[in-house]
Design an enzyme around this catalytic site. Sequence first.
Site, PDB file in Angstrom:
ATOM      1  N   LYS A 116       0.811  -1.217   0.000  1.00 28.24           N
ATOM      2  CA  LYS A 116       0.000   0.000   0.000  1.00 28.24           C
ATOM      3  C   LYS A 116       0.843   1.266   0.000  1.00 28.24           C
ATOM      4  CE  LYS A 116      -4.197  -2.091   1.345  1.00 28.24           C
ATOM      5  NZ  LYS A 116      -5.544  -1.991   1.722  1.00 28.24           N
ATOM      6  N   LYS A 199      -5.064  -9.175  -5.893  1.00 26.58           N
ATOM      7  CA  LYS A 199      -6.232  -9.424  -5.036  1.00 26.58           C
ATOM      8  C   LYS A 199      -7.399  -8.513  -5.449  1.00 26.58           C
ATOM      9  CE  LYS A 199      -6.532  -7.937  -0.594  1.00 26.58           C
ATOM     10  NZ  LYS A 199      -7.894  -7.585  -0.198  1.00 26.58           N
ATOM     11  N   LYS A 202     -11.826  -3.874  -2.231  1.00 25.58           N
ATOM     12  CA  LYS A 202     -12.985  -2.989  -2.283  1.00 25.58           C
ATOM     13  C   LYS A 202     -12.586  -1.543  -2.581  1.00 25.58           C
ATOM     14  CE  LYS A 202     -13.808  -3.310   2.577  1.00 25.58           C
ATOM     15  NZ  LYS A 202     -12.506  -2.934   3.159  1.00 25.58           N
TER      16      LYS A 202
HETATM   17  P1  ATP Z   1      -9.023  -2.391   0.968  1.00 22.47           P
HETATM   18  O1  ATP Z   1      -9.194  -2.358  -0.505  1.00 22.47           O
HETATM   19  O2  ATP Z   1      -9.445  -1.147   1.669  1.00 22.47           O
HETATM   20  O3  ATP Z   1      -7.672  -2.883   1.413  1.00 22.47           O
HETATM   21  P2  ATP Z   1     -10.143  -5.014   1.267  1.00 22.47           P
HETATM   22  O4  ATP Z   1     -11.140  -5.352   0.226  1.00 22.47           O
HETATM   23  O5  ATP Z   1      -8.783  -5.606   1.163  1.00 22.47           O
HETATM   24  O6  ATP Z   1     -10.081  -3.454   1.464  1.00 22.47           O
HETATM   25  P3  ATP Z   1     -10.361  -5.259   4.123  1.00 22.47           P
HETATM   26  O7  ATP Z   1     -11.274  -4.370   4.883  1.00 22.47           O
HETATM   27  O8  ATP Z   1      -8.901  -4.944   4.147  1.00 22.47           O
HETATM   28  O9  ATP Z   1     -10.837  -5.421   2.627  1.00 22.47           O
HETATM   29  O10 ATP Z   1     -10.545  -6.737   4.624  1.00 22.47           O
HETATM   30  C1  ATP Z   1     -11.705  -7.246   5.230  1.00 22.47           C
HETATM   31  C2  ATP Z   1     -11.571  -8.741   5.297  1.00 22.47           C
HETATM   32  O11 ATP Z   1     -11.759  -9.301   3.994  1.00 22.47           O
HETATM   33  C3  ATP Z   1     -10.172  -9.203   5.738  1.00 22.47           C
HETATM   34  O12 ATP Z   1     -10.303 -10.359   6.535  1.00 22.47           O
HETATM   35  C4  ATP Z   1      -9.492  -9.542   4.444  1.00 22.47           C
HETATM   36  O13 ATP Z   1      -8.466 -10.493   4.585  1.00 22.47           O
HETATM   37  C5  ATP Z   1     -10.640 -10.110   3.639  1.00 22.47           C
HETATM   38  N1  ATP Z   1     -10.430  -9.947   2.208  1.00 22.47           N
HETATM   39  C6  ATP Z   1     -10.275  -8.776   1.545  1.00 22.47           C
HETATM   40  N2  ATP Z   1     -10.128  -8.988   0.225  1.00 22.47           N
HETATM   41  C7  ATP Z   1     -10.161 -10.334   0.056  1.00 22.47           C
HETATM   42  C8  ATP Z   1     -10.047 -11.173  -1.098  1.00 22.47           C
HETATM   43  N3  ATP Z   1      -9.872 -10.660  -2.294  1.00 22.47           N
HETATM   44  N4  ATP Z   1     -10.126 -12.510  -0.921  1.00 22.47           N
HETATM   45  C9  ATP Z   1     -10.308 -13.039   0.322  1.00 22.47           C
HETATM   46  N5  ATP Z   1     -10.416 -12.301   1.439  1.00 22.47           N
HETATM   47  C10 ATP Z   1     -10.346 -10.960   1.323  1.00 22.47           C
END
Ligand code: ATP
Length: 332
Positions: A116, A199, A202
């Site tokens: 990040k 990955k 969101k």
């Molecule tokens: P950001 O884009 O803000 O980093 P994010 O989509 O990665 O957000 P987080 O809020 O960081 O989401 O994570 C919430 C939960 O969802 C965490 O347990 C994270 O490991 C899981 N998670 C996020 N993206 C994935 C993915 N692509 N596959 C599986 N688990 C995920």
Amino acid sequence: MKNNEQKVMLTGVRPSGNLTLGNYLGAIKNFVTRQAQYKSYIFVADLHAITSPRDPAELRIAVNDCIAMYLACGVDPEQTIVFRQSDVLEHGIMGFIMTFQTHMGELSRMTQFKLKSQNVGKNGIDTGLFVYPPLMSADILLYNTDIVPVGLDQQQHVELTRDLAQRFNKRYGDTFNEPDVYIAPVGNKILNLQNPTEKMNKSDGPNPGTIFLMDDLKLVRKKIMSAVTDSESVVRFDEEAKPGISNLISILAATTGESIESIEKRFVGHGYGEFKREVADAVCNLIGNIQTKHQQFKNPDVLDAILTAGAERARIVAAETLNRARVALGLK
Ligand code: ATP
Ligand code: LTN
């Protein structure tokens, strides 16, 4: 630390955008299916959302959306303590304490920080990005957590939490429970459909490779049907050679519970079009059900009542643990 009392499960999501299929399969689903077996806590990690500057009005909306989505995904507020992190002030103080147990080297090695901090603005890297893992440790340790269901990207942070708990207990006496991470065997890292080496995130915002739980079902189908694959035309799980197809197999397996081997066998001799249609059917079925439930949980008064009750219950445990840590440190 623990006698025979009920084991504790906890997880959180940052309100940094609309929840994705990755958030559901990697974290929320694994929480929901276990919530009755544990003393369960789920929260919106809003302090983690201000690691970089954010529009306050948007953040407020994102917090409520996240809570409504938890409920739509099956979190039961009768069974689970649902709260907003910033409502429980103990997180801030405990985060501060845990930051001081952490070494610069440990934080510099965090993969999420390395990833990040690549897209930094003109003012350089925000310190929030650097010090958020010990705040996450505080979130976990405050509730004497035994198990933390998260996606693969968060495993390192939970492992750091164990290290910090051990370090603190050794220095100051037995204070914290050491948590274990729970990573689902399938669906722990859902990849972007257009770029299946990255990955699905969101915070990437609307794009053809990310499935949001609130996406129109026609759009979901379109995103899956146009997912990047390869020219082999064989439905086979091989993350290195076939990242796109392997990602779709993982999505189907995690969504339906069918094993990867069984999916591979069923699709011998069938083309990618047919396979993708089945993935789209399964995902639309899942998301369609979530969206129907989501309608019932949009009332802000209902959400407020859940958050107020959740924070009250969470605060009691958090205050107790913080008190223990303060006594151990000689701060009380
Ligand atoms: P950001 O884009 O803000 O980093 P994010 O989509 O990665 O957000 P987080 O809020 O960081 O989401 O994570 C919430 C939960 O969802 C965490 O347990 C994270 O490991 C899981 N998670 C996020 N993206 C994935 C993915 N692509 N596959 C599986 N688990 C995920
Ligand atoms: N850091 C996590 C969200 C998060 C979390 C937690 C997850 C904050 N505190 C405690 C599990 C347990 C993230 O960025 N996904």
